[in-house]
Design an enzyme around this catalytic site. Structure first.
Site, PDB file in Angstrom:
ATOM      1  N   GLU A 305      -2.125  -7.307 -40.090  1.00  0.00           N
ATOM      2  CA  GLU A 305      -2.082  -5.890 -40.460  1.00  0.00           C
ATOM      3  C   GLU A 305      -1.236  -5.681 -41.716  1.00  0.00           C
ATOM      4  O   GLU A 305      -1.462  -4.745 -42.482  1.00  0.00           O
ATOM      5  CB  GLU A 305      -1.533  -5.056 -39.286  1.00  0.00           C
ATOM      6  CG  GLU A 305      -2.125  -3.665 -39.223  1.00  0.00           C
ATOM      7  CD  GLU A 305      -1.866  -2.940 -37.906  1.00  0.00           C
ATOM      8  OE1 GLU A 305      -2.753  -2.213 -37.463  1.00  0.00           O
ATOM      9  OE2 GLU A 305      -0.771  -3.099 -37.324  1.00  0.00           O
ATOM     10  N   HIS A 334      -8.295 -28.990 -26.329  1.00  0.00           N
ATOM     11  CA  HIS A 334      -9.581 -29.176 -25.660  1.00  0.00           C
ATOM     12  C   HIS A 334     -10.534 -28.026 -25.987  1.00  0.00           C
ATOM     13  O   HIS A 334     -11.485 -27.779 -25.251  1.00  0.00           O
ATOM     14  CB  HIS A 334      -9.356 -29.303 -24.149  1.00  0.00           C
ATOM     15  CG  HIS A 334      -8.438 -30.439 -23.823  1.00  0.00           C
ATOM     16  ND1 HIS A 334      -8.894 -31.699 -23.525  1.00  0.00           N
ATOM     17  CD2 HIS A 334      -7.089 -30.512 -23.821  1.00  0.00           C
ATOM     18  CE1 HIS A 334      -7.861 -32.487 -23.323  1.00  0.00           C
ATOM     19  NE2 HIS A 334      -6.751 -31.800 -23.503  1.00  0.00           N
ATOM     20  N   LYS A 448     -10.446   5.350 -36.842  1.00  0.00           N
ATOM     21  CA  LYS A 448      -9.741   6.313 -35.988  1.00  0.00           C
ATOM     22  C   LYS A 448     -10.291   7.712 -36.211  1.00  0.00           C
ATOM     23  O   LYS A 448     -10.505   8.471 -35.272  1.00  0.00           O
ATOM     24  CB  LYS A 448      -8.246   6.343 -36.373  1.00  0.00           C
ATOM     25  CG  LYS A 448      -7.377   5.313 -35.744  1.00  0.00           C
ATOM     26  CD  LYS A 448      -5.932   5.799 -35.947  1.00  0.00           C
ATOM     27  CE  LYS A 448      -4.947   4.685 -36.009  1.00  0.00           C
ATOM     28  NZ  LYS A 448      -3.621   5.107 -36.448  1.00  0.00           N
TER      29      LYS A 448
HETATM   30  O1  PA5 Z   1       1.972  -1.738 -36.791  1.00  0.00           O
HETATM   31  C1  PA5 Z   1       1.554  -0.605 -36.686  1.00  0.00           C
HETATM   32  O2  PA5 Z   1       1.991   0.342 -37.355  1.00  0.00           O
HETATM   33  C2  PA5 Z   1       0.473  -0.283 -35.682  1.00  0.00           C
HETATM   34  O3  PA5 Z   1      -0.037  -1.417 -35.075  1.00  0.00           O
HETATM   35  C3  PA5 Z   1       1.021   0.664 -34.613  1.00  0.00           C
HETATM   36  O4  PA5 Z   1       2.049   0.038 -33.928  1.00  0.00           O
HETATM   37  C4  PA5 Z   1      -0.070   1.092 -33.620  1.00  0.00           C
HETATM   38  O5  PA5 Z   1      -1.155   1.623 -34.301  1.00  0.00           O
HETATM   39  C5  PA5 Z   1       0.474   2.124 -32.646  1.00  0.00           C
HETATM   40  O6  PA5 Z   1       0.978   3.220 -33.346  1.00  0.00           O
HETATM   41  P1  PA5 Z   1       1.952   4.254 -32.682  1.00  0.00           P
HETATM   42  O7  PA5 Z   1       3.228   3.575 -32.329  1.00  0.00           O
HETATM   43  O8  PA5 Z   1       2.144   5.311 -33.735  1.00  0.00           O
HETATM   44  O9  PA5 Z   1       1.266   4.792 -31.474  1.00  0.00           O
END
Ligand code: PA5
Length: 479
Positions: A305, A334, A448
């Site tokens: 990410e 394996h 989203k």
């Molecule tokens: O790393 C990130 O920002 C995302 O993976 C968030 O943790 C995830 O989308 C969850 O977001 P939030 O904590 O706002 O619910």
């Protein structure tokens, strides 16, 4: 009472180490391996990157770097809260997703008994931990109907305070608690971990009188394991969260240099970056310890990410990013190793080795007359797993496959804290090398928004229209 992490020699003995020998031509051959000169050639870039990281930290933009210090007091308070509630709940449920869930799971698998939820003795009065980490109806319904809600506390974790998955989980768990225990029970059965000043969760938490913990504004989800996001469930399940932060602080000290050859976070990121530039974008993390399997999952999110980005800082389209892959030794020998050994030269494998496992288990003797089986007797599983790692490492190296190893003297809160911090810093440094913003995630927004539109969220009508106008699928191509 003095803590073991206050003792300099204990700390030194618990230092995790990065071994990059098998990234170099001497070991894996000239075609794929690097030379010291290749690394030296990156030194100037590293100095610039280090300066930029320091400046961002000074400006208050790299909150994860502040946590080992800034969260010492908060950790104490969380520990007191958890201790005060010991015995009150049998179940602790984390409602969250992505960065608000994966650190919780990684800590639990790494530091608690492998069958923690099933083993009352190992739990020693602490509650069981559940992190559904998804909105799968079967899984969530199954959990809610299994737990005795009168003995359950939920930690709702969302930095934005509005993530659809988390808020759906919360709405449903709350309704179930109200149905079984009444409105008044909400404050006692829910904690909220969120931004202090923004989002809907903080409003709801205040209205409901829930205990609240805050995620610093300058710490993004996937960098937040050492905030209340990861610390609360860890403290509730008996993990030494102060030691965890001490481990991160120790790694911060180790990495406080712009010299690539002395900084494991930077050197690792630099070599992974070089490999990616040379057509090896697959970054496999393969612990030889089951308790580190979810740490590899945590790494996968962090690396993916943060580094998978369309544009650089100047806004030019570059579409970069390595692909992190998680594997597990010896299980995936394996399953995956055939590919790693003979498939395309597109990978770097990072092994994780543990010098001293938490347990020692002997392989029983038997079948003395069958030498192909009896040779195992008298060895330990510890030896078997370690030898298998070393053997796979050698085999990959002889096949000219880039690999490196992170060695844990032991898996404990101090070493895990080091590991988290080392990889978070490596990610920030890699972001500098790619010249991207490693701390945003614009690529997840469009999906989203379509989902919000379809589900009728205010302000997303246009997205619903776009969704409804999507091209029809050709039925000839659906077999
Ligand atoms: O790393 C990130 O920002 C995302 O993976 C968030 O943790 C995830 O989308 C969850 O977001 P939030 O904590 O706002 O619910």
């Amino acid at each position: 009472m003095t803590k073991r992490y206050e003792d300099a020699s204990w700390k030194e003995s618990m230092r995790i180490k990065l071994d990059v020998n098998n990234m170099f031509a001497e070991n894996v051959g000239e075609e794929h391996g690097y030379t010291k000169a290749d690394v030296d050639a990156m030194q100037e870039k590293a100095k610039v990157a280090h300066k930029s990281i320091k400046a961002a930290k000074e400006a208050g933009n790299l909150g994860f770097m502040e946590l080992p210090e800034s969260h010492k007091e908060i950790a104490k308070e969380i520990k007191e809260f958890a201790d005060a509630n010991k015995g009150k709940y049998d179940n602790f449920v984390v409602l969250g997703i992505g960065g608000s869930a994966l650190g919780n799971i990684a800590l639990q698998t790494a530091l608690n008994h492998p069958y923690y939820n099933l083993n009352d003795e190992a739990r020693n009065g602490y509650p069981r931990l559940f992190v559904p980490d998804n909105v799968d109806p079967t899984r969530l319904k199954g959990l809610l109907e299994t737990l005795d809600l009168s003995r359950t506390v939920f930690n709702v974790i969302s930095k934005s305070g509005g993530t659809a998955e988390t808020m759906s989980q919360f709405l449903t768990a709350r309704a179930k608690v109200v149905e079984e225990l009444g409105e008044d029970a909400v404050a006692d059965h829910f904690i909220a971990t969120t931004s202090e000043h923004s989002g809907n969760l903080i409003k709801i938490a205040k209205e409901e009188g829930m205990k609240t913990y805050y995620i610093p504004e300058n710490v993004g989800g996937r960098f937040s394991v050492l905030t209340p996001v990861g610390l609360i469930s860890a403290a509730f399940t008996g993990i030494d969260i102060e030691e965890l932060l001490a481990g991160a602080a120790y790694m911060d000290q180790i990495c406080d240099t712009d010299e690539l050859w002395s900084n494991p976070a930077y050197l690792n990121a630099a070599l992974q970056y070089l490999a990616d530039q040379d057509g090896k974008p697959m970054s496999v993390m393969m612990p030889y310890a089951h308790d580190l399997k979810d740490v590899a999952d945590w790494y996968r999110q962090l690396w993916a990410e943060s580094l998978g980005k369309k544009v650089n800082r100047a806004g030019e389209v570059i579409n970069v990013g390595p692909t992190p892959v998680k594997a597990l030794g010896a299980t995936d020998q394996h399953s995956q190793v055939q590919l790693y050994m003979e498939g395309p030269f597109d990978k770097v494998v990072t092994f994780i080795e543990v010098e001293k496992y938490k347990e020692t288990l002997e392989i029983a003797d038997g079948y003395e007359d069958i030498s192909g089986v009896s040779y195992l007797g008298g060895h330990t599983f510890n030896e078997l797993l370690t030898v298998e790692k070393q053997a796979t490492e050698l085999a990959l190296t002889e096949n000219n496959r880039l690999n490196c190893t992170v060695t844990f003297p032991e898996v404990n809160a101090f070493t895990i804290g080091q590991f988290f911090y080392m990889y978070e810093l490596a990610t920030a440094f890699a972001g500098e090398l790619y010249d991207i913003d490693a701390f945003n995630q614009p690529g997840v927004e469009l999906g989203k928004q379509y989902a919000y539109g379809v589900l009728g969220r205010e302000g997303f009508t246009e997205k619903k229209e776009e969704f409804d106008a999507r091209p029809e699928k050709n039925s000839d191509l659906i077999l």
